[in-house]
Design an enzyme around this catalytic site. Sequence first.
Site, short mmCIF file in Angstrom:
data_model
loop_
_atom_site.label_atom_id
_atom_site.label_comp_id
_atom_site.label_asym_id
_atom_site.label_seq_id
_atom_site.Cartn_x
_atom_site.Cartn_y
_atom_site.Cartn_z
N ARG A 70 0.84 -1.19 0.00
CA ARG A 70 0.00 0.00 0.00
C ARG A 70 0.88 1.25 0.00
O ARG A 70 2.00 1.24 0.52
CB ARG A 70 -0.91 0.02 1.23
N TYR A 199 -1.12 -3.51 -7.04
CA TYR A 199 -0.93 -4.24 -5.77
C TYR A 199 -2.23 -4.29 -4.95
O TYR A 199 -2.91 -3.26 -4.78
CB TYR A 199 0.19 -3.59 -4.92
N GLY A 200 -2.51 -5.43 -4.39
CA GLY A 200 -3.69 -5.73 -3.57
C GLY A 200 -4.43 -4.57 -2.95
O GLY A 200 -5.46 -4.13 -3.47
N LYS A 208 -9.65 -2.53 1.57
CA LYS A 208 -9.38 -1.39 2.43
C LYS A 208 -10.14 -0.14 1.98
O LYS A 208 -10.64 0.63 2.80
CB LYS A 208 -7.88 -1.11 2.51
N HIS A 228 -10.77 -2.64 11.33
CA HIS A 228 -9.66 -3.48 10.84
C HIS A 228 -9.44 -4.62 11.84
O HIS A 228 -8.46 -4.64 12.58
CB HIS A 228 -8.40 -2.61 10.72
N SER A 250 -1.46 -3.74 10.27
CA SER A 250 -1.08 -4.62 9.17
C SER A 250 0.17 -5.43 9.53
O SER A 250 1.13 -4.90 10.09
CB SER A 250 -0.80 -3.79 7.92
N CYS A 252 0.60 -7.67 11.78
CA CYS A 252 0.83 -7.82 13.22
C CYS A 252 0.07 -9.01 13.80
O CYS A 252 -0.10 -9.10 15.02
CB CYS A 252 0.48 -6.54 13.95
N THR A 255 -4.36 -12.61 10.82
CA THR A 255 -4.63 -13.88 10.14
C THR A 255 -4.21 -15.05 11.02
O THR A 255 -4.92 -16.05 11.14
CB THR A 255 -3.91 -13.93 8.78
N ASP A 279 -9.46 -9.97 8.68
CA ASP A 279 -8.93 -8.63 8.42
C ASP A 279 -9.93 -7.50 8.70
O ASP A 279 -9.54 -6.45 9.17
CB ASP A 279 -8.46 -8.54 6.96
N SER A 372 4.92 -10.32 0.39
CA SER A 372 4.29 -11.24 -0.57
C SER A 372 3.06 -11.85 0.09
O SER A 372 3.00 -12.01 1.31
CB SER A 372 5.28 -12.31 -1.00
N ARG A 373 2.09 -12.21 -0.73
CA ARG A 373 0.78 -12.57 -0.17
C ARG A 373 0.15 -13.74 -0.90
O ARG A 373 0.52 -14.07 -2.02
CB ARG A 373 -0.16 -11.37 -0.26
N ASN A 501 -1.21 -18.18 21.95
CA ASN A 501 -2.01 -16.98 22.28
C ASN A 501 -3.38 -17.35 22.83
O ASN A 501 -4.03 -16.56 23.50
CB ASN A 501 -2.15 -16.08 21.04
P1 GTP Z 1 -2.41 -7.88 7.33
O1 GTP Z 1 -2.91 -8.90 6.38
O2 GTP Z 1 -1.33 -7.03 6.75
O3 GTP Z 1 -3.50 -7.03 7.91
O4 GTP Z 1 -1.63 -8.67 8.50
P2 GTP Z 1 -2.12 -9.55 9.76
O5 GTP Z 1 -2.44 -8.66 10.90
O6 GTP Z 1 -3.16 -10.51 9.34
O7 GTP Z 1 -0.77 -10.32 10.15
P3 GTP Z 1 -0.38 -11.87 9.99
O8 GTP Z 1 -1.22 -12.78 10.83
O9 GTP Z 1 -0.29 -12.19 8.55
O10 GTP Z 1 1.08 -11.87 10.63
C1 GTP Z 1 2.11 -11.06 10.13
C2 GTP Z 1 3.45 -11.51 10.63
O11 GTP Z 1 3.46 -11.56 12.06
C3 GTP Z 1 3.82 -12.91 10.15
O12 GTP Z 1 5.17 -12.91 9.72
C4 GTP Z 1 3.66 -13.77 11.37
O13 GTP Z 1 4.53 -14.87 11.35
C5 GTP Z 1 3.93 -12.82 12.53
N1 GTP Z 1 3.15 -13.20 13.74
C6 GTP Z 1 1.81 -13.43 13.79
N2 GTP Z 1 1.42 -13.80 15.04
C7 GTP Z 1 2.54 -13.81 15.80
C8 GTP Z 1 2.79 -14.10 17.18
O14 GTP Z 1 1.91 -14.44 17.97
N3 GTP Z 1 4.07 -13.97 17.59
C9 GTP Z 1 5.08 -13.58 16.75
N4 GTP Z 1 6.30 -13.50 17.25
N5 GTP Z 1 4.89 -13.31 15.44
C10 GTP Z 1 3.64 -13.41 14.96
C1 SPV Z 2 -3.01 -4.64 5.18
O1 SPV Z 2 -2.04 -4.03 4.74
O2 SPV Z 2 -3.54 -4.38 6.29
C2 SPV Z 2 -3.58 -5.77 4.42
C3 SPV Z 2 -3.11 -5.97 3.05
O3 SPV Z 2 -4.46 -6.46 4.89
S1 SPV Z 2 -3.81 -4.83 1.96
O4 SPV Z 2 -4.98 -5.44 1.32
O5 SPV Z 2 -2.79 -4.52 0.96
O6 SPV Z 2 -4.23 -3.65 2.67
MN MN Z 3 -4.99 -5.82 7.01
#
Ligand code: GTP
Ligand code: SPV
Ligand code: MN
Length: 589
Positions: A70, A199-200, A208, A228, A250, A252, A255, A279, A372-373, A501
């Site tokens: 983004r 890009y997405g 978003k 979010h 994002s 963090c 997922t 999300d 990458s996604r 968690n």
């Molecule tokens: P967006 O799609 O961008 O909104 O991201 P998201 O909030 O869904 O994050 P996602 O679950 O994809 O995690 C992003 C990164 O954080 C990945 O590299 C995970 O491995 C890492 N991660 C997720 N949960 C944990 C956790 O509990 N501990 C640690 N240390 N890393 C984590």
């Molecule tokens: C984020 O960045 O919070 C995402 C990926 O979930 S995007 O769709 O690019 O916003």
């Molecule tokens: Mn997101």
Amino acid sequence: MLTNNKNVLNWVDEMVALTKPDKVVWIDGSEEQLNGLREEAMKTGEMIKLNEEKLPGCFLHRTAVNDVARVEHRTFICSRKEEDAGPTNNWWDPKEAYKTLGDLFDGVMKGRTMYVIPYSMGPIGSKMTKVGVELTDSIYVVLNMDIMTRMGKAALEHLGDESNDFVRGLHSKADLDEEKRYICHFPEDNTIWSINSGYGGNVLLGKKCFALRIASYQGKNEGWMAEHMLILGLENPQGEVKYITAAFPSACGKTNLAMLIPPEIYRKQGYKVWCVGDDIAWLRQGDDGRLWAINPENGFFGVAPGTNDKSNPNALATTRKNTIFTNVVHNLDDNTVWWEGLDKNPPENALNWKGEPWNGKTADTKGAHPNSRFTAPAKGCPCVSPEFDNPKGVPVSAIVFGGRRAKTAPLVYQSFDWNHGVFVGSIMASETTAAATGAVGVVRRDPMAMLPFCGYHMGDYFQHWIDMGKKLGDKAPKIFNVNWFRTDDEGHFIWPGFGDNMRVLLWILDRCDGKADAVETSIGYEPKAADINVEGLDIDTSVVEGLLSVDKDLWKQEAEGIEEFYGKFGDKLPKELHDELEGLKKRLG
Ligand code: GTP
Ligand code: SPV
Ligand code: MN
């Protein structure tokens, strides 16, 4: 044409006159039509078909190297009054934005096909659902929208022949010029214009752009909320399911938390986690007075790196079928994909995310882009909730905020009440990630994880949260904050995270049921260390004590940072939040 709705037809005509495509194709959502588009994209190299035996229905796509995340600095809220965009958004006068982008869109689709994508955000037939139409010159966008939304005829049927309540999205890749890349939102017109990106988050306009930026504005006006947030259901051994929503910035962990597999000790007892969304959540007060959530999306656009058999087996399983991978490594030996953190066995004979020859055994550069996604259908997830398509949504027991904080925020704490919970959300801060262009690892304030996604004045947004709390009264969900990312002196994460968690979620739900004790601290209620079960983990209660510790000096600095941040909002900062900050300062002494 798939509809008689004049509002849709007239607008499409207008946009065709502007962009001048050679051909206009209405997307009905049929497999036959989609297969034709897949064929076409394979011919041009836009999509690469992967190994049908190992990854059935899966494709690889590479974006331009300058177009991988983004672009917050090129994203605009074009409300008529600058004040309505507020201090945290880039504002652009709608007249000027329409003019500048109108010139760029003029004739941009000559020699190209325009795809008309009707789509529904939310289950078809739900009162909470809203319809959008996206016009695009990208097959990649069509195929992603097919996974991410309920796309095609049914969406137009949901809209009906008369309604004008749909979001008008116009997108063109143009020539991917980053100097002319703009993502513009016109909340007062239900309109989104996006140009020069592929890009997405910049181009899947239902996500978003609509489901957060436009929808947050609609929600304020109509008395609901677009957030979010992931949505998960936690089932106990008695078969009761309680729902939690959680807002993390994002990349963090949304997922990952949404698809969590409980640690063995809990699995054996019969605990399960069900994924409703990873999300975005749309939240509305139900007839019973409680807060109900739907996931407006139909798929996951998840971060690939770090996804593996241990961290998130459900996400990995979801990506084994009917998935589009973007900017990952292409393993040429067996025509599959790879990314950092998938396993310890990178391919030797491969192409990196840029399409360059790459040997994972010897390379000193990353093979996959950090952002990458995968785009994967929610129905392919082993733990997708049986309530996924329920038009009523699910009732929310707890709202959780969280971010990446190396030191300040403890593992978990509960707010004293709703308004204090709004304060806790509003003071969120987190280290930036690769999900947006710009520096990574810099701590910034990201209230409710909505900093890049709130479509109006953030001060009014805080007020809307306060007002929702008044409406919900004693039926309001309880509000918590978590931090999985505290580090030790060597910079290693202390808490094991991921599936573990769950141990924290159980305390959260016990608090909602009045079953767990808490310790009152200056920042909120915390568990007693012994109330976080560490059975089966490599850490003991003293480590948990450390994770729960509140460093008053750090928090005094934090309070100063909050005060400075709040200063931005002037008169628009709700008095309730001002009072909460004063309360925190007093408690810190
Ligand atoms: P967006 O799609 O961008 O909104 O991201 P998201 O909030 O869904 O994050 P996602 O679950 O994809 O995690 C992003 C990164 O954080 C990945 O590299 C995970 O491995 C890492 N991660 C997720 N949960 C944990 C956790 O509990 N501990 C640690 N240390 N890393 C984590
Ligand atoms: C984020 O960045 O919070 C995402 C990926 O979930 S995007 O769709 O690019 O916003
Ligand atoms: Mn997101």
